[in-house]
Design an enzyme around this catalytic site. Structure first.
Site, PDB file in Angstrom:
ATOM      1  CB  CYS A 259      76.952  97.698  36.327  1.00 36.07           C
ATOM      2  SG  CYS A 259      77.830  98.409  37.731  1.00 36.07           S
ATOM      3  CG  HIS A 308      81.255  96.751  35.247  1.00 34.63           C
ATOM      4  ND1 HIS A 308      80.217  97.571  34.866  1.00 34.63           N
ATOM      5  CD2 HIS A 308      81.132  95.621  34.491  1.00 34.63           C
ATOM      6  CE1 HIS A 308      79.511  96.976  33.912  1.00 34.63           C
ATOM      7  NE2 HIS A 308      80.042  95.786  33.680  1.00 34.63           N
ATOM      8  CG  HIS A 320      77.813  93.742  31.401  1.00 30.78           C
ATOM      9  ND1 HIS A 320      78.938  94.529  31.509  1.00 30.78           N
ATOM     10  CD2 HIS A 320      77.705  93.470  30.062  1.00 30.78           C
ATOM     11  CE1 HIS A 320      79.496  94.708  30.326  1.00 30.78           C
ATOM     12  NE2 HIS A 320      78.776  94.074  29.431  1.00 30.78           N
TER      13      HIS A 320
END
Length: 346
Positions: A259, A308, A320
């Site tokens: 991420c 995240h 993402h």
């Protein structure tokens, strides 16, 4: 004459033990026969457990990334220090050679000054501070000795600093190994769970995910959000070019990403260097608390520990790299699995 003895009867204790054991065996057999067979977890239960393991793996991944970044930084710092020490030692040797030349000149002219002779056989630090010693040396000799003293102190400090950083590097490498093992353990557990599903169940999960992806893509394309511009626009465009690229923990592109690897790579393509980990990226720019104020290209963070991160894609969607087993994609911010915490405008 043969003796006729009565057979030895089993003791009361032995009879009791055997009777109890037999009864227990019968009871266990009865329970086993009557027990319902253990139910296999449903597809949704397996998915929930797998998603939880993937979340824990991503938490460990960001810690792994932080340790890896620290290791690389320490290696560069140690290399610089070692180069400086090597150069400093060369300069010290040259200074000593120069002082040796003075001694040779004095010897040829009739003998070496006792104070200079003392220096050549010992560390100057102790006697340089003594005025009586300095008084016996020429100005040129005093200046040379002071330079040598200063260089020796600098080298000692740099060697000490390098030694401490080497210890820190060793500890960081140990931490890196632990985090890597933790990530791999979580991923292995998740894969074992997935392997319990039938081919039809796996196909059903994949279809559900594909439907969600198509829905998110339609939301982005049909949204009325103002397109990103400037560096944020360039970063978002770079990330869009990687849709479909696989997630791999610890990866920073261009053929795979995790991420924070995707967000740092995307902004690098726009000429902006941002930190490697999601937690560090959270402090790089202007914080946006309200989702309604987000603009395309803003960094968006999820979960209370900020493990995240993605790029805001408009209309409540994020672009993402989700987790192992998926590719870079659009997704609704409401289905990430953790709460939206805030955005950051780089």
């Amino acid at each position: 004459m043969a003796s006729h003895r009565r057979p030895k009867q089993p003791s009361r204790t032995r009879v009791t033990v055997l009777t109890t054991a037999a009864a227990a065996a019968v009871a266990l057999s009865s329970q086993a026969a009557n027990a319902a067979p253990s139910e296999k977890p449903s597809k949704d239960e397996v998915k929930a457990k797998v998603d939880k393991l993937y979340e824990e793996a991503e938490q460990a991944t960001e810690k792994y990334n932080g340790a890896k970044e620290k290791q690389e930084k320490l290696q560069k710092e140690i290399s610089t220090l070692q180069d400086n020490v090597a150069r400093g030692q060369e300069e010290l040797n040259e200074l000593r050679d120069g002082l040796g030349s003075m001694a040779s000149a004095q010897y040829r002219s009739g003998g070496i000054d006792p104070s200079l002779q003392l220096f050549l056989s010992a560390d100057p630090d102790n006697y340089l501070d003594k005025a009586s010693t300095l008084d016996q040396l020429s100005g040129q000799q005093v200046e040379a000795l002071k330079k040598i003293q200063e260089k020796q102190r600098d080298l000692a400090q740099q060697r000490s600093e390098a030694s401490e950083k080497l210890k820190d590097l060793s500890a960081t490498r140990t931490e890196l190994g632990k985090k890597k093992k933790e990530v791999q353990g979580k991923l292995s557990s998740a894969q074992k769970l997935l392997n319990t599903l039938t081919a039809q169940e796996k196909a059903a999960l994949q279809q559900e995910e594909q439907r969600a992806n198509r829905t998110s893509e339609r939301q982005v394309l049909s949204g009325k959000t103002t397109p990103a511009s400037g560096r944020a626009g360039a970063a978002f465009a770079a990330a869009q070019s990687k849709i479909g690229t696989p997630y791999v923990y610890g990866a920073t592109g261009p053929s795979s990403f995790d991420c924070s690897g995707l967000t740092s790579w995307a902004y690098a393509q726009a000429g902006v260097g941002i930190p490697r980990t999601s937690q560090a990226q959270a402090n790089y720019g202007t914080r946006i608390s309200s989702m309604s104020q987000l603009q395309v290209g803003d960094l968006v963070f999820f979960f209370s520990d900020l493990h995240h991160v993605g790029l805001y894609a408009g209309n409540g969607q994020v672009l993402h790299a989700p987790r192992t087993g998926t590719n870079v994609r659009y997704e609704s911010m409401s289905t990430i699995g953790g709460p939206f915490m805030f955005g950051v405008r780089v």
